[in-house]
Design an enzyme around this catalytic site. Structure first.
Site, short mmCIF file in Angstrom:
data_model
loop_
_atom_site.label_atom_id
_atom_site.label_comp_id
_atom_site.label_asym_id
_atom_site.label_seq_id
_atom_site.Cartn_x
_atom_site.Cartn_y
_atom_site.Cartn_z
N ASN A 14 -10.65 3.51 3.03
CA ASN A 14 -10.34 3.31 1.61
C ASN A 14 -11.44 2.58 0.84
OD1 ASN A 14 -8.50 3.30 -0.73
ND2 ASN A 14 -8.55 1.09 -0.41
N TRP A 45 -8.87 8.90 -8.05
CA TRP A 45 -10.13 9.27 -8.72
C TRP A 45 -10.13 8.76 -10.15
CZ3 TRP A 45 -14.82 10.29 -7.18
CH2 TRP A 45 -15.01 10.70 -5.88
N TRP A 68 1.77 1.92 -3.37
CA TRP A 68 0.74 2.58 -4.20
C TRP A 68 0.93 4.09 -4.13
CZ3 TRP A 68 -2.37 1.06 -7.97
CH2 TRP A 68 -2.75 -0.27 -8.06
N GLU A 106 0.84 -1.21 0.00
CA GLU A 106 0.00 0.00 0.00
C GLU A 106 0.87 1.25 0.00
OE1 GLU A 106 -3.15 -0.13 -0.62
OE2 GLU A 106 -3.03 -2.31 -0.56
N TRP A 115 -21.00 14.14 -19.06
CA TRP A 115 -21.24 14.08 -17.61
C TRP A 115 -22.50 14.85 -17.23
CZ3 TRP A 115 -18.42 10.45 -15.62
CH2 TRP A 115 -17.11 10.24 -16.03
N TRP A 118 -15.67 12.78 -12.51
CA TRP A 118 -14.78 12.41 -11.40
C TRP A 118 -14.06 13.62 -10.81
CZ3 TRP A 118 -9.54 13.43 -12.27
CH2 TRP A 118 -9.15 13.63 -13.59
C1 LIG Z 1 -11.23 8.22 -4.61
C2 LIG Z 1 -10.02 8.08 -3.71
C3 LIG Z 1 -9.31 9.21 -3.31
C4 LIG Z 1 -8.18 9.09 -2.50
N1 LIG Z 1 -7.51 10.23 -2.11
C5 LIG Z 1 -6.40 10.12 -1.34
C6 LIG Z 1 -5.69 11.27 -0.91
O1 LIG Z 1 -6.02 12.42 -1.25
N2 LIG Z 1 -4.60 11.10 -0.10
C7 LIG Z 1 -4.17 9.86 0.27
O2 LIG Z 1 -3.19 9.76 1.01
N3 LIG Z 1 -4.81 8.75 -0.15
C8 LIG Z 1 -5.90 8.84 -0.93
N4 LIG Z 1 -6.56 7.70 -1.32
C9 LIG Z 1 -5.95 6.37 -1.05
C10 LIG Z 1 -6.38 5.68 0.24
O3 LIG Z 1 -7.77 5.68 0.35
C11 LIG Z 1 -5.79 6.33 1.49
O4 LIG Z 1 -4.39 6.48 1.34
C12 LIG Z 1 -6.03 5.46 2.72
O5 LIG Z 1 -7.40 5.25 2.91
C13 LIG Z 1 -5.43 6.15 3.92
O6 LIG Z 1 -5.73 5.44 5.08
P1 LIG Z 1 -4.60 4.71 5.92
O7 LIG Z 1 -3.46 5.62 6.14
O8 LIG Z 1 -5.27 4.16 7.12
O9 LIG Z 1 -4.18 3.55 4.91
P2 LIG Z 1 -3.37 2.21 5.15
O10 LIG Z 1 -4.20 1.10 4.62
O11 LIG Z 1 -2.88 2.08 6.52
O12 LIG Z 1 -2.15 2.37 4.13
C14 LIG Z 1 -0.88 2.90 4.51
C15 LIG Z 1 -0.50 4.03 3.58
O13 LIG Z 1 -0.39 3.55 2.24
C16 LIG Z 1 -0.79 4.59 1.33
N5 LIG Z 1 -1.93 4.11 0.53
C17 LIG Z 1 -2.84 3.17 0.86
N6 LIG Z 1 -3.71 2.98 -0.16
C18 LIG Z 1 -3.34 3.84 -1.14
C19 LIG Z 1 -3.84 4.12 -2.44
N7 LIG Z 1 -4.90 3.49 -2.95
N8 LIG Z 1 -3.22 5.08 -3.16
C20 LIG Z 1 -2.15 5.74 -2.70
N9 LIG Z 1 -1.62 5.49 -1.47
C21 LIG Z 1 -2.21 4.57 -0.70
C22 LIG Z 1 -1.21 5.79 2.18
O14 LIG Z 1 -0.12 6.68 2.26
C23 LIG Z 1 -1.52 5.15 3.52
O15 LIG Z 1 -1.37 6.03 4.60
C24 LIG Z 1 -7.72 7.80 -2.11
C25 LIG Z 1 -8.45 6.67 -2.51
C26 LIG Z 1 -9.58 6.81 -3.29
C27 LIG Z 1 -10.32 5.56 -3.72
#
Ligand SMILES: Cc1cc2nc3c(=O)[nH]c(=O)nc-3n(C[C@H](O)[C@H](O)[C@H](O)COP(=O)(O)OP(=O)(O)OC[C@H]3O[C@@H](n4cnc5c(N)ncnc54)[C@H](O)[C@@H]3O)c2cc1C
Length: 484
Positions: free
Chosen positions: A350, A391, A287, A284, A315, A368
């Protein structure tokens, strides 16, 4: 002793540990002037959103406190970064500027111009990577200019990923005080009339110390259940480190080192199961790295669909639908719960981000970019690369994206990932008394059940904004049209 200071410019690196710019400045033996410039200009349309400003207010206070303990008073000013720096450099006679890079396209452009300005005036720029495991252009496939698919990118990450020693917090830097500095309050980052920030204030504590406490808690308590739990919004499996990572209150290298330390402590029996969870967590984090890699190579990511045919998508302009989505009154409980969690705390799980995103784009047929803008304003972890990348991923027009024809059914998603309705009951209390069987579809509940739960549809909780099955058919037919 040398009296002219070197300046350390803080931006998205609001920490004193593992901060290469601060570390190297302190080592230079010159007096150090830590500087934060609140700049509402350089980012243009991507200037900080409301929730991020609330976060920044408290985060700056924490940084100020931490730096003060090191005898390094933080100087705070307001203005466009380059002009402000130019003024301060002239005022102090500074010959060395230290910063950790920001990888947003507008910051990259700004840093190029800054470099030219500084060279002309004989000031050295020392710039470092303090926010990513890899510079966004560090990894290159053999046969293409950059990675467009996550798995090969990830494979190449883990092949060369190594922990490195962390940059220590400076113990004996020489301070340089420049007065007057603005107070954090003078930046007016908190909302006033009305003050909507109480939910965010209650949900979070900012700062590097808190980031490390959260990380320790996650590694000790939640990591073991991460892979499974991260899909269930009613469980507290994810780390919630995203805002700390965005503002740089913790570095990804600090996370990697802590993860590695945690792995050293596991017993042989635990090794296999926890190893898988740790790999998933690291995936993650990668990602996030991938989002930056993509933004670097496709700087239009926040504004333009990567798959060009989506330019032709007709849209919907239905502003009532958009408003209902933003306020969490769509009549789809899991969507409403997510949007209310977001508004209240500045965070959304997420899985639910994917559900509400799919609903906006494929059920309401709204662009979007409207969702991206709303998240930008309301998320405390709003991050240009991750937000835009995700997005586009949800919309099906981005890199390695979910295909547009994969349309989430918000009711069955709720039933699958919030079967007990724990999450929905927390955020949509007006339907909390419904039995589990109906919690994700109040519109199908028998009249008697609704009455007993105190619900009058259309009055205390809305009817569904759209018919999901019909909306799905329409979305698929539009996709067909733009593909012809
Ligand atoms: C529509 C949409 C918009 C989003 N916008 C953002 C945003 O503005 N900022 C943001 O940090 N994340 C964003 N995310 C990705 C993800 O949802 C969040 O990073 C995650 O929910 C953060 O929670 P956590 O720190 O508990 O994640 P954990 O599951 O604990 O993951 C650890 C770290 O991994 C990274 N990570 C995890 N999933 C993703 C992912 N899909 N993409 C990129 N990095 C990821 C983050 O830095 C996160 O803190 C978005 C996802 C979606 C579907």
């Amino acid at each position: 002793m040398e009296r002219t200071p070197c300046i350390v410019l803080f931006r998205q690196d609001l920490r004193t540990t593992d901060n290469p710019a601060l570390y190297h400045a302190a080592k230079s033996q010159r007096p150090v002037l830590p500087l934060y410039i609140y700049d509402e200009v350089t980012a243009g349309p991507w200037a900080m959103g409301g929730a991020s400003k609330v976060w920044l207010h408290y985060s700056l206070k924490q940084l100020q406190e931490r730096l003060a303990a090191l005898n390094l008073p933080l100087h705070i000013v307001k203005g466009p970064t380059r002009e402000t720096l130019d003024r301060l450099i002239q005022k102090t006679g500074c010959k060395d500027l230290y910063l950790n890079q920001c990888y947003e396209p507008f910051w990259q452009n700004e840093e190029l111009k800054l470099k030219q300005d500084l060279t002309k005036s004989g000031v050295s720029l020392h710039s470092y990577n303090g926010s990513l495991l890899f510079e966004p252009d560090a990894l290159k496939p053999k046969t293409a200019p950059f990675y467009k698919v996550f798995t090969p990118f990830y494979n190449s990450c883990i092949k060369i990923l190594e922990k490195r020693p962390l940059f220590k917090e400076p113990a004996s830097a020489i301070s340089y005080a420049l007065s007057p500095s603005l107070k954090v309050e003078e930046l007016a980052l908190l909302p006033r009339h009305p003050d909507w920030s109480s939910g965010i204030v209650a949900a979070w504590r900012q700062g590097q110390q808190e980031a490390h406490a959260l990380l320790r808690h996650f590694l000790d308590r939640s990591l073991l259940n991460y892979s499974h739990g991260r899909d269930y919004p009613g469980e507290s499996a994810p780390s919630k480190l995203s805002p700390y990572l965005h503002f740089g209150e913790i570095s990804p290298m600090e996370i990697l080192n802590a993860l590695d330390e945690r792995m050293q402590k596991v017993t042989t029996e635990e090794k296999l199961s926890i190893g898988k969870q740790a790999d998933h967590f690291l995936r993650e984090i990668c990602w996030r790295e991938f989002s930056y890699h993509i933004l670097h190579h496709f700087p239009d990511l926040p504004e333009q669909p990567y798959v060009k045919k989506f330019d032709k998508m007709p849209w919907s302009q239905n502003s009532e639908h958009l408003k209902a989505w933003q306020r969490g009154v769509t009549g789809f409980p899991i969507v409403d719960a997510g949007m209310r969690e977001l508004w209240h705390t500045g965070y959304m799980h997420n899985r639910v981000r994917m559900i509400v995103g799919s609903f906006l784009i494929k059920d309401l047929l709204i662009d979007w970019r409207e969702g991206e803008k709303w998240f930008w304003d309301t998320l405390v972890d709003a991050d240009l690369a991750s937000n835009a990348f995700n997005w586009q991923w949800v919309a099906g027009c981005g890199f390695d994206a979910a295909p547009y024809f994969r349309i989430f059914n918000p009711t069955t998603q709720g039933e699958k990932f919030d079967a007990e309705g724990t999450y929905v009951r927390q955020w949509v209390p007006e339907i909390a008394n419904l039995p589990n069987q109906w919690i994700h579809k109040p519109q199908e509940a028998p009249e008697r059940v609704l009455r007993e739960a105190g619900i009058i549809l259309g009055k205390t909780y809305p009817y569904p904004l759209v018919d999901h099955a019909a909306a799905r058919v329409k979305a698929l037919s539009l996709l067909k049209t733009i593909s012809e």
